[in-house]
Design an enzyme around this catalytic site. Structure first.
Site, PDB file in Angstrom:
ATOM      1  N   PHE A 147       0.805  -1.060  -0.389  1.00 21.73           N
ATOM      2  CA  PHE A 147       0.039  -0.520  -0.278  1.00 21.73           C
ATOM      3  C   PHE A 147       1.280   1.442  -0.244  1.00 21.73           C
ATOM      4  CE2 PHE A 147      -2.450   3.810   1.933  1.00 21.73           C
ATOM      5  CZ  PHE A 147      -3.119   3.924   0.827  1.00 21.73           C
ATOM      6  N   ASP A 232       9.100   2.900   1.249  1.00 19.05           N
ATOM      7  CA  ASP A 232       8.877   3.495   1.879  1.00 19.05           C
ATOM      8  C   ASP A 232       8.561   3.543   3.257  1.00 19.05           C
ATOM      9  OD1 ASP A 232       5.973   4.954   2.089  1.00 19.05           O
ATOM     10  OD2 ASP A 232       5.383   3.848   0.700  1.00 19.05           O
ATOM     11  N   LYS A 261       3.388  11.536   6.252  1.00 17.22           N
ATOM     12  CA  LYS A 261       2.319  11.272   7.866  1.00 17.22           C
ATOM     13  C   LYS A 261       3.258  12.386   9.552  1.00 17.22           C
ATOM     14  CE  LYS A 261       0.158   7.493   6.618  1.00 17.22           C
ATOM     15  NZ  LYS A 261      -0.769   8.312   6.064  1.00 17.22           N
TER      16      LYS A 261
END
Length: 407
Positions: A147, A232, A261
């Protein structure tokens, strides 16, 4: 007010929101009005322990005083210039983040998906200009169960039907291999491979931790074959796993860090890719950009986040609380829980499907004053803010045990 009282106003507000928004999310029926630390209150005054932390965007908790102060101070000075000009917070942020990563250059963006798209573009550009891959032939290796975001390019190499189906045609140039399988990566590499794009821990997949040596093996393969390793770390990084980066658990340094984030401190969306000059130096003016990327407010908050990480305090706390989390969850194995995966203050919990779906478990937790999020099937994710007290964490886990053992 307790979590068992009549949720009159919350229910009305929830239904009003659902009636006027596209249903791209399936939120729990709670309407939050304010929050502090690891706790949130809804519009009826009920208190909930946050065990999601905004998918790691709130690593430092809600309304962290240092981050709020940095944002307030910057709001009174300058909020946006666009990258047409340089502002007085930009150099400090980029230098600090580059130093934290041990890299030369920083390219700030806004969202995690933007950062991943940026890493894809830079990897391809590097492949053409540095490695010598023929035009339009670049390949990037990705992992099953990944994801990386929601853009059409990114969902094109997802194997999640909810993310992918109905959004094609998709961008070519991606090769999918099983997660955790080094031999599959090696077999997939050819002369046109420019990057291996991997989550060091798969978050949305259910906190899937790769086998020991996997990240080190990717690093070695990429070095051997002149391929970029793009990590990532959007959900896994910035203290969540007990170290600054998840790659640190194997003493591995990727060619490209992809961050987001927690970099925005739960206040503003901030993301970036960080790499050395021989990689990021392939970009020239006009080839990539973002109106809000690296804006003064983002840089002020992001710089404060980096300064907080420099002390190692939050990493150590995640490691310490992570031991409590793992030990307490392991006592539930065989008692409504069939699988547990943890790394620092991050856990994937597989609930016995006979008990119900992950969504059902999260709804039962909400009724007990705990907010968490399900993922595939009967798996739930736990990612408490790193500032959570041990007492609050154990209380929250007591509620989980009560839910799974009473079903």
């Amino acid at each position: 007010m307790t979590a068992t009282q009549n949720p009159t106003h919350a229910r009305e507000e929830f239904e009003r929101a659902e009636s006027r928004t596209a249903h791209n999310y399936h939120p729990l029926p709670v309407v939050v009005s304010h929050a502090e630390g690891a706790w949130m209150w809804d519009v009826d005054g009920r208190r909930y322990l946050d065990l999601l932390a905004g998918y790691s965007a709130l690593n430092f908790g809600h309304s962290h005083p240092g981050l709020i102060a940095a944002a307030h101070a910057q709001l009174d000075q300058l909020t946006l210039t666009s990258r047409a000009f340089v502002h007085d917070r930009f150099a400090d942020f980029c230098a600090a983040l580059g130093d934290l990563c041990g890299k030369d250059l920083v390219l700030p963006m806004n969202t995690g998906a933007e950062a991943v798209e940026t890493a894809i573009k830079v990897s391809r550009k590097w492949g053409y200009e540095v490695k010598g891959v023929p035009a339009d032939q670049a390949k990037i290796i990705v992992a099953a169960g990944n994801f990386h975001g929601r853009t059409t390019t990114i969902v094109g190499f997802s194997d999640d039907p909810d993310a992918r189906d109905g959004f094609g045609p998709f961008t070519p140039g991606f090769v999918t291999v099983p997660y955790g399988d080094l031999a599959a990566i090696e077999a997939a590499i050819d002369a046109n491979t420019v990057a291996v794009l991997i989550e060091p821990i798969q978050g949305e997949g259910g906190i899937v931790i790769p086998p020991d040596g996997y990240l080190r093996g990717i690093r070695d393969l990429c070095t051997q074959h002149d391929v970029l390793f793009a990590a990532d770390e959007i959900q896994a990084g910035l203290g969540r796993t007990g170290k600054t980066f998840a790659c640190d658990h194997e003493d591995v340094v990727p060619d490209i860090y992809i961050l987001g984030k927690a970099l925005g401190g739960g206040i503003v969306p901030v993301s970036a890719i960080v790499a050395d000059r021989d990689v990021l130096g392939v970009l020239r003016p006009g080839q990539h950009g973002s109106t809000f990327g690296g804006n003064p407010l983002a840089c002020a908050v992001g710089l404060t986040v980096v300064e907080m990480l420099r002390t190692g305090e939050h990493q150590a706390r995640a490691a310490e609380l992570g031991i409590l989390l793992r030990e307490r969850l392991e006592t539930m194995l065989g008692h409504g829980v069939v699988g547990v995966r943890t790394r620092g203050l991050w856990a994937g919990v597989d609930v016995d499907p006979a008990i119900g779906t992950g969504r059902m478990v999260c709804e039962a937790l909400m009724a007990r004053g705990v907010l968490a999020k399900d993922t595939h099937g009967s798996t739930i994710r736990l990612a408490p803010p790193l500032v959570t007290s041990s007492e609050d964490l154990l209380w929250g886990l007591d509620q989980l045990e009560a839910v799974v053992s009473s079903a």
